[in-house]
Design an enzyme around this catalytic site. Structure first.
Site, PDB file in Angstrom:
ATOM      1  N   ASP A  66      -7.112   4.536  -4.285  1.00 29.68           N
ATOM      2  CA  ASP A  66      -7.731   4.399  -2.961  1.00 29.68           C
ATOM      3  C   ASP A  66      -8.322   5.782  -2.676  1.00 29.68           C
ATOM      4  O   ASP A  66      -8.580   6.559  -3.619  1.00 29.68           O
ATOM      5  CB  ASP A  66      -6.697   3.980  -1.894  1.00 29.68           C
ATOM      6  CG  ASP A  66      -7.336   3.579  -0.558  1.00 29.68           C
ATOM      7  OD1 ASP A  66      -7.854   2.460  -0.462  1.00 29.68           O
ATOM      8  OD2 ASP A  66      -7.341   4.393   0.383  1.00 29.68           O
ATOM      9  N   LYS A 103       0.868  -1.191   0.000  1.00 27.50           N
ATOM     10  CA  LYS A 103       0.000   0.000   0.000  1.00 27.50           C
ATOM     11  C   LYS A 103       0.894   1.228   0.000  1.00 27.50           C
ATOM     12  O   LYS A 103       2.053   1.165   0.418  1.00 27.50           O
ATOM     13  CB  LYS A 103      -0.875  -0.011   1.268  1.00 27.50           C
ATOM     14  CG  LYS A 103      -2.098   0.860   1.185  1.00 27.50           C
ATOM     15  CD  LYS A 103      -3.270   0.208   0.477  1.00 27.50           C
ATOM     16  CE  LYS A 103      -4.421   1.151   0.293  1.00 27.50           C
ATOM     17  NZ  LYS A 103      -5.624   0.494  -0.221  1.00 27.50           N
TER      18      LYS A 103
END
Ligand code: NDP
Length: 452
Positions: free
Chosen positions: A172, A132
């Site tokens: 995201d 991430k």
């Protein structure tokens, strides 16, 4: 002492050690606790998982990259943001996970998201590891040119660390099609490579997959439908409270309507909207995706059926289902108690870790079907992996084919979580099922690949 209680003690020691090693990272510690607390039965049953160092390696990222992101605004002022990429675990495939641009981003937030991603990606059954990234950059109120310059500066460093076989970021919070376009353009310019598989969530026509924008929201609804089916119910006629008004929320609302349910709310950080007739998803898309506006504008334009409530808790609105689709820890114990009082039947986490541990406990204790994010929102990353497959084969699938694959994957994840929970004496507990099933797949690969 039983094997299980010895294991429990070992895991408790490990958790204490993790707290010492990661101070001031509350979100990461929360995510690590949530997973490790459910692993005792599987570690007790499978002695190989108690091998020294296995779980210690699992909670330590393989690599963490932190970098400076300088950029100029439209007035020529220089801003300096911080960039992150946490490459957590590549035992199952290249690191895969989104980029988040939001002022609340710090290393602990990115580590929590990367840690969750390992198990989520394992649950999809596809060959993707967990990672991430992101930045504390706030895209709200920035012009397209400012966002472009920021993305170019971000990619000028990030490009050294990613690649279609190495690490494949996606979107995201705060990173959608526009940002992926700017990031991809800069990657292509610096590397002089048309490497479509280096990023997912790309635009249609230059390597993007049909149904990728829809996938997380659609998947979360499909997971809710599977949980209801297990209880002899379906979505038809159910009302739903949905938080957020971004990518995940919009397509959650769209899929609920397509399957005969009715989402009566949406929200952003300024407040929430209640729409008695059900949220008009086309109007919401226009306001949020085209005009980049706020949900109060949606309420103004919608007419008498909708009202905007500044601040407040969207979870006060009574409904049969709740699909939190905004951000972490947005649904606390009080909100969970209200949902239970209002007779909620199922909660499906479209966002990552939106329910606090106390809320999860309360919902499960009250018999509410609870789908944790790492299972319920895995549809997004699953279709990202399908985008990578299409890029690799230099082909593109029809929307119908991608949707069919997505539905299969979500049903398989539901079945895996359900059966794993039963196998480990926790029937109906999707949290335990998801954590153990994801852990087993990653742990087996790590054991087979040696101490690295
Ligand atoms: P978007 O940026 O498209 O939308 C985020 C939405 O959540 C906005 O409405 C935003 O409101 C709201 N929000 C964000 N932070 C806060 C906050 N602190 N308080 C209140 N509202 C907030 O992001 P996504 O829809 O892509 O992501 C939503 C969630 O889903 C995240 O948890 C993400 O990690 C998760 N997720 C996303 C996937 C994807 O494919 N996009 C895949 C899997 C999970 P505002 O504009 O006011 O900030």
């Amino acid at each position: 002492m039983t094997t299980r209680s010895v294991t429990r003690t070992t895991l408790d020691h490990l958790l204490t050690e993790i707290e010492h090693r990661n101070p001031a990272q509350p979100e990461f510690l929360q995510a690590a606790h949530e997973v490790l607390e459910t692993l005792a039965p599987v570690v007790a049953a499978r002695p190989e998982y108690a091998e020294p160092g296995l779980i210690e390696r699992l909670v330590e990222p393989e690599r963490q990259v932190l970098f400076r992101v300088p950029w100029q605004d439209d007035k020529g002022r220089v801003h300096v943001n911080r960039g992150f990429r946490v490459e957590f675990n590549s035992a199952l495939g290249p690191y895969k996970g989104g980029l988040r641009f939001h002022p609340s981003v710090n290393l602990g937030v990115i580590k929590f998201l990367g840690f969750e991603q390992i198990f989520k990606n394992a649950l999809t059954g596809l060959g993707i590891g967990g990672g991430k990234g992101g930045s504390d950059f706030d895209p709200h109120g920035r012009s397209d040119a400012e966002v472009m310059r920021f993305c170019q500066s971000f990619m000028t460093e990030l490009h050294r660390h990613i690649g279609e076989h190495t690490d494949v970021p996606a979107g995201d919070i705060g990173v959608g099609g526009r940002e992926i376009g700017y990031l991809f353009g800069q990657y292509r310019r610096i590397t002089n490579r048309w490497e479509a598989g280096v990023l997912t969530g790309k635009g249609q026509g230059w390597g993007g997959s049909l149904i990728r924008p829809e996938a997380t929201g659609y998947g979360s609804v499909l997971f809710a439908a599977a949980m209801l089916r297990e209880r002899g119910e379906d979505l038809e006629g159910q009302t739903a409270v949905v938080s957020g008004s971004g990518n995940v929320a919009i397509y959650t609302i769209e899929k609920l309507a397509a399957l005969g349910a009715n989402a009566v709310t949406c929200s952003d950080s300024s407040g929430y909207v209640v729409d008695e007739k059900g949220v008009d998803v086309e109007l919401l898309k226009q306001v949020k995706e085209v005009e980049r506006g706020r949900v109060d504008t949606y309420a103004e334009r919608r007419g008498s059926s909708a009202r905007f409530v500044p601040g407040g808790s969207v979870w006060d609105v009574p409904a049969d289902l709740a699909l939190p689709s905004a951000t972490q820890n947005e649904l606390d114990e009080n909100a969970a108690a209200t949902l239970v009082r209002n007779g909620v039947k199922a909660v499906s986490e479209g966002a990552n870790m939106p329910a606090t541990p106390e809320a999860v406990h309360l919902l499960q204790k009250a018999g509410v079907a609870f789908g944790p994010g790492k299972a319920a929102n895995a549809g997004g990353v699953a279709v990202s992996a399908l985008e990578m497959a299409q890029n690799h084969a230099r082909t593109s699938w029809t929307a119908a084919k991608v949707e069919e694959e997505l539905a299969d994957i979500m049903n398989n994840i539901h079945t895996t979580c359900h059966e794993t929970a039963e196998r480990y004496d926790a029937p109906g507990d999707y949290v335990t099922g998801a954590n153990i099933a994801g852990f087993e797949r990653v742990a087996d690969a790590m054991l087979a690949q040696g101490v690295i």
